[in-house]
Scaffold this motif. Structure first.
Motif, short mmCIF file in Angstrom:
data_model
loop_
_atom_site.label_atom_id
_atom_site.label_comp_id
_atom_site.label_asym_id
_atom_site.label_seq_id
_atom_site.Cartn_x
_atom_site.Cartn_y
_atom_site.Cartn_z
N TRP A 37 -10.13 1.07 3.72
CA TRP A 37 -9.73 0.79 5.09
C TRP A 37 -10.40 -0.50 5.55
CZ3 TRP A 37 -10.07 5.63 8.80
CH2 TRP A 37 -8.96 6.45 8.59
N SER A 39 -10.70 -2.24 8.98
CA SER A 39 -10.40 -2.03 10.40
C SER A 39 -10.95 -3.18 11.23
CB SER A 39 -11.00 -0.70 10.88
OG SER A 39 -12.39 -0.78 11.09
N VAL A 165 -14.67 2.33 4.20
CA VAL A 165 -14.26 1.74 5.47
C VAL A 165 -15.16 0.55 5.78
CG1 VAL A 165 -13.93 2.13 7.94
CG2 VAL A 165 -13.57 4.01 6.32
N MET A 250 -5.43 -0.10 3.50
CA MET A 250 -4.87 0.06 4.84
C MET A 250 -5.61 -0.87 5.80
SD MET A 250 -4.35 4.22 5.16
CE MET A 250 -3.78 4.08 6.86
N TRP A 252 -5.84 -2.06 9.81
CA TRP A 252 -5.44 -1.62 11.14
C TRP A 252 -6.45 -2.06 12.19
CZ3 TRP A 252 -9.15 1.70 13.13
CH2 TRP A 252 -9.95 2.41 12.21
N VAL A 277 -0.09 -1.66 4.93
CA VAL A 277 -0.56 -0.86 3.82
C VAL A 277 -0.01 -1.40 2.51
CG1 VAL A 277 -0.67 1.46 2.81
CG2 VAL A 277 -0.60 1.19 5.30
N PHE A 304 -4.03 8.70 10.75
CA PHE A 304 -4.69 7.95 9.68
C PHE A 304 -5.45 8.88 8.72
CE2 PHE A 304 -5.19 3.78 12.33
CZ PHE A 304 -3.81 3.69 12.42
N VAL A 308 -4.75 9.64 4.63
CA VAL A 308 -5.69 9.44 3.53
C VAL A 308 -5.83 10.72 2.71
CG1 VAL A 308 -8.12 9.04 2.98
CG2 VAL A 308 -6.96 7.57 4.63
#
Length: 632
Positions: A37, A39, A165, A250, A252, A277, A304, A308
């Protein structure tokens, strides 16, 4: 093999970890995707792949070319912490008690953040490093294998798949507001990646078109380009490690751009986000992840976590509100997405929204409050200061002036197809009556389904959680309880014509209903008659702080400050920190009527359990003294 194992789980209730043990080949070498991820904070879809003509975002655009772009992805709130609490739990923040900005809810023991399921299944889970989950337990140290600025998927045990993340905070509203931070973050840009503020054609019509505002808009673009550099670095790191084709990526954002009428709000400007993605070919299901594809399904950020889990082969826990959007066995597509606004920093404003692919409906439960309540953090921004300046001189353009109104409409309805900036409110247009009714019905059904506790005053939440065990358990999920609360809240903003119906609710056993009765009388206090005054006289002695404060407010607004002010002054030193804040807000809103409370407000500037009480008291004191409010 995996599908058979999932069926086994459904039949026997095997744990997630047991599912994976049954799914592994005899050698234990079954291939599972790594999931990364990336972010960001405070950005809208201002990217080339989303059609923005000014965006300089080659890395994210390339990711979209190699993968898929979601065109209708939205967050559950317009601000970070409530959103991130819903992402980590897969549940709407206003259902679990994490809906107020910078609260600290108590979670029920059964509610597990989704990375815990992944860890049980053998995934190495890292977070680098923003949390903002708004609950004490489980802690970040429990949720993740590692959560810190040093957390890295490279630290995983050999052979373990990872879920990692990484968060980029350079786009945060402080990056626009602070010249120093903006310059530091954007230092990676080449001259060719800089923007000319005068040539930007995408400035929204709800902002005044001035050099000051254009500078902020330019900074937003350049910070996003700096973010794009960061995305490229993470992608290159995967490639250098030989894991690019083994990892689903991903990208976002936690909500929209960090500017007024966007961040903290439930319009597209505050909740519509980029979601890109890339799925390596060996992990694709059907057409999912086809290079260059666009998915127009309605997505909410609560989805989300379940996504996952599904990509990792795990079923979505029944308690989660989110649903998987990728992988095997997807549920039916959403018809609506929902959003909630509650306390933003030091001010309350209860708003709910529902959106389908064309329309957005908004219900303002506190319609008598202005759009732009004074809040320290946004007031520091240059665009907000420019709006305030032009508001005083009457020079705001029409679209911008709409959002400086002293009151809001109770309902808002927008056609995003013809009005993408949500300027023209259609809620009172007879031609849209059926659409409004449909959207309101969907919103109400959602609130009932999740158990929306946003109508409960925060001081009452704190009072009740001590006996209920968790914030989630504060609200009974019985439909009639929610209906009575909602009815009272709606009546409270209706007008004096609703007084007879409000009076019928005055003896409710539910303190929240009694709170809204007093609030409704106080909203239109100059019209209060003898019956309403008698109700307030009784309510001001209620055992529940929120009810007492609402009644005291109403008494002050109806010409009886000698009765109301002592109650508010007393609550400024309440044992309940949120009762203190609620009392301070009322005193601030009373303006000159609150002058006898000035010494108490000055005393409230020190030794408070949270900074929001100080902020509101500071604003009230400075207004009464005729001095400039100090913005932290």
């Amino acid at each position: 093999m995996l599908e058979k194992s999932m069926n086994l789980v459904r039949r026997t209730g095997l744990s997630a970890a047991a599912l994976f043990l049954t799914a592994l080949s005899p050698s234990g070498a079954a291939e599972r995707p790594n999931i990364l991820w990336l972010s960001a904070e405070d950005i809208s879809p201002n990217f080339g792949c989303y059609g923005d003509p000014h965006a300089i975002t080659p890395q994210v655009d390339a990711l979209a070319d190699e993968g898929m772009r979601f065109s209708h992805a939205f967050t559950s709130a317009g601000v970070c912490a409530p959103c991130r609490s819903s992402i980590i739990t897969g549940m709407y923040q206003n259902a679990i008690g994490t809906h107020h900005m910078r609260c600290n809810a108590t979670m029920p023991d059964w509610l597990k953040p989704f990375p815990l399921y992944l860890r049980e299944a053998g995934y190495y889970c890292t977070n680098n490093s923003k949390t903002d989950y708004q609950f004490r337990k489980p802690s970040a140290a429990t949720i993740w294998n590692e959560s810190s600025s040093k957390a890295d998927w490279k630290n995983r045990p050999d052979g373990s798949p990872f879920f990692a993340v990484y968060n980029f905070n350079g786009c945060h509203e402080t990056g626009i507001e602070s010249k120093e931070k903006y310059e530091n973050v954007s230092a990676v840009l080449k001259d060719s990646e800089r923007q000319d503020a005068d040539k930007l054609t995408t400035l929204p019509p709800y902002y005044p078109d001035t050099p000051v505002v254009r500078e902020d808009w330019k900074r937003n673009y350049e910070l996003i380009t700096a973010l794009d550099h960061w995305v490229g670095e993470h992608i290159q790191k995967l490639k250098d490690s030989g894991l690019y084709e083994d990892t689903i990526i991903m990208f976002w954002s936690d909500h929209g751009v960090g500017l007024p009428r966007a961040k903290r709000w439930l319009y597209d400007s505050g909740t519509r986000i980029p979601l890109v993605v890339r799925i390596p070919e060996k992990f694709r299901v059907g057409e999912q992840g086809t290079p260059g594809s666009v998915n127009d399904a309605l997505i909410n950020s609560t989805d989300f976590g379940p996504t996952v889990m599904n990509l990792a082969g795990l079923p979505t826990p029944a308690h989660m509100h989110g649903q998987a959007i990728l992988g095997e066995g997807l549920p039916a597509a959403r018809e609506y997405v929902y959003g909630a606004r509650d306390r933003m920093d030091e001010r309350y404003d209860i708003i709910r929204a529902v959106r389908d692919k064309r329309y957005r409906y908004i219900r303002n439960f506190e319609a008598t409050k202005p759009y732009y309540q004074y809040m320290n953090t946004p007031e520091k921004g240059a665009t907000m200061r420019e709006i305030r300046r032009l508001q005083k001189t009457g020079q705001l353009p029409e679209a911008a002036a709409l959002f400086t109104a002293a009151h809001k409409p109770a309902e808002e309805l927008y056609d995003l197809q013809t009005d993408p900036h949500e300027i023209h409110n259609l809620a009172e247009d007879p031609k849209f009556r059926a659409i409004k009714a449909r959207m309101l019905e969907a919103l109400t059904a959602w609130q009932r389904k999740i158990g929306d506790m946003g109508l409960i005053p925060e001081s009452e939440l704190e009072r009740l959680v001590k006996t209920r065990g968790s914030t989630y358990e504060v609200l009974s999920r019985e439909a009639e309880v929610l209906e009575e609360m909602t009815r009272a809240a709606v009546l409270a903003s209706t007008g004096p014509e609703a007084f007879p119906e409000l009076i019928q609710l005055v003896d409710s056993s539910n303190p929240t209903v009694r709170y809204w009765v007093s609030t409704g009388i106080g909203n239109f206090a100059t019209e209060a008659g003898k019956a309403e005054q008698q109700i307030l006289g009784k309510a001001v002695e209620d055992e529940v702080p929120a009810v007492k404060i609402a009644a005291a407010r109403a008494l002050c607004r109806s010409g009886k400050p000698e009765t109301g002010l002592p109650v508010l002054i007393d609550e400024l030193s309440s044992d309940n920190q949120w009762a203190r804040l609620e009392a301070a807000i009322v005193l601030d809103e009373l303006d000159e009527t609150a002058r006898p409370a000035l010494p108490a407000l000055q005393a409230a500037l020190k030794n408070q359990p949270n900074k929001y009480i100080v902020r509101v008291a500071n604003k009230a004191v400075n207004d009464l003294l005729g001095t400039q409010a100090v913005v932290e």
